[in-house]
Design a protein around this motif. Structure first.
Motif, PDB file in Angstrom:
ATOM      1  N   LEU A  22       0.825  -1.210   0.000  1.00 18.12           N
ATOM      2  CA  LEU A  22       0.000   0.000   0.000  1.00 18.12           C
ATOM      3  C   LEU A  22       0.860   1.261   0.000  1.00 18.12           C
ATOM      4  O   LEU A  22       0.545   2.238  -0.698  1.00 18.12           O
ATOM      5  N   ALA A  23       1.943   1.251   0.757  1.00 20.69           N
ATOM      6  CA  ALA A  23       2.850   2.398   0.747  1.00 20.69           C
ATOM      7  C   ALA A  23       3.500   2.542  -0.621  1.00 20.69           C
ATOM      8  O   ALA A  23       3.666   3.666  -1.125  1.00 20.69           O
ATOM      9  N   GLY A  24       3.859   1.424  -1.240  1.00 21.51           N
ATOM     10  CA  GLY A  24       4.440   1.473  -2.582  1.00 21.51           C
ATOM     11  C   GLY A  24       3.475   2.019  -3.604  1.00 21.51           C
ATOM     12  O   GLY A  24       3.853   2.809  -4.476  1.00 21.51           O
ATOM     13  N   LEU A  25       2.213   1.609  -3.519  1.00 17.44           N
ATOM     14  CA  LEU A  25       1.209   2.148  -4.442  1.00 17.44           C
ATOM     15  C   LEU A  25       0.998   3.642  -4.232  1.00 17.44           C
ATOM     16  O   LEU A  25       0.833   4.399  -5.194  1.00 17.44           O
ATOM     17  N   GLU A  26       0.985   4.062  -2.979  1.00 16.63           N
ATOM     18  CA  GLU A  26       0.817   5.491  -2.705  1.00 16.63           C
ATOM     19  C   GLU A  26       1.991   6.296  -3.272  1.00 16.63           C
ATOM     20  O   GLU A  26       1.795   7.330  -3.904  1.00 16.63           O
ATOM     21  N   LEU A  27       3.197   5.813  -3.036  1.00 20.68           N
ATOM     22  CA  LEU A  27       4.365   6.531  -3.556  1.00 20.68           C
ATOM     23  C   LEU A  27       4.389   6.523  -5.084  1.00 20.68           C
ATOM     24  O   LEU A  27       4.759   7.515  -5.709  1.00 20.68           O
ATOM     25  N   ALA A  39      10.146  -0.260  -5.587  1.00 23.51           N
ATOM     26  CA  ALA A  39      10.943  -1.048  -4.642  1.00 23.51           C
ATOM     27  C   ALA A  39      10.058  -1.644  -3.546  1.00 23.51           C
ATOM     28  O   ALA A  39      10.212  -2.821  -3.189  1.00 23.51           O
ATOM     29  N   LEU A  40       9.125  -0.870  -3.009  1.00 24.82           N
ATOM     30  CA  LEU A  40       8.239  -1.387  -1.972  1.00 24.82           C
ATOM     31  C   LEU A  40       7.277  -2.438  -2.527  1.00 24.82           C
ATOM     32  O   LEU A  40       6.985  -3.435  -1.859  1.00 24.82           O
ATOM     33  N   LEU A  41       6.783  -2.239  -3.735  1.00 27.64           N
ATOM     34  CA  LEU A  41       5.928  -3.253  -4.349  1.00 27.64           C
ATOM     35  C   LEU A  41       6.702  -4.543  -4.598  1.00 27.64           C
ATOM     36  O   LEU A  41       6.193  -5.643  -4.383  1.00 27.64           O
TER      37      LEU A  41
END
Length: 84
Positions: A22-27, A39-41
């Protein structure tokens, strides 16, 4: 068919992977920081794949117990096909 232990392990992995995803999608989508978002995804997907495919040292007793139980409690063969 997955057992209860495997389901609990998968849920534990999702507890760590979903916030990262979710943080990766937001970024990636909202803030325009593609490098960190991808990278987070990738980290989230990697966690799920690693949990599914890798055998950890803590999994060895469980695998041995499943193998022993498989040899002790075999499913009965289909009987009654030849008898009237």
């Amino acid at each position: 068919m997955a057992g209860i232990i495997e389901t609990i392990k998968f849920a534990g992995t999702l507890v760590l992977a979903l916030p990262a995803a979710l943080a990766g999608l937001e970024l990636l989508l909202l803030r325009g920081q593609t490098g960190f978002g991808v990278a987070l995804l990738g980290l989230a997907v990697g966690l799920v794949i690693a949990q599914h495919w890798l055998t950890m040292p803590t999994d060895i007793p469980e695998l041995l117990a499943e193998r022993v139980m498989g040899t002790i409690a075999k499913e009965p063969d289909a009987e009654g096909d030849d008898e009237p």
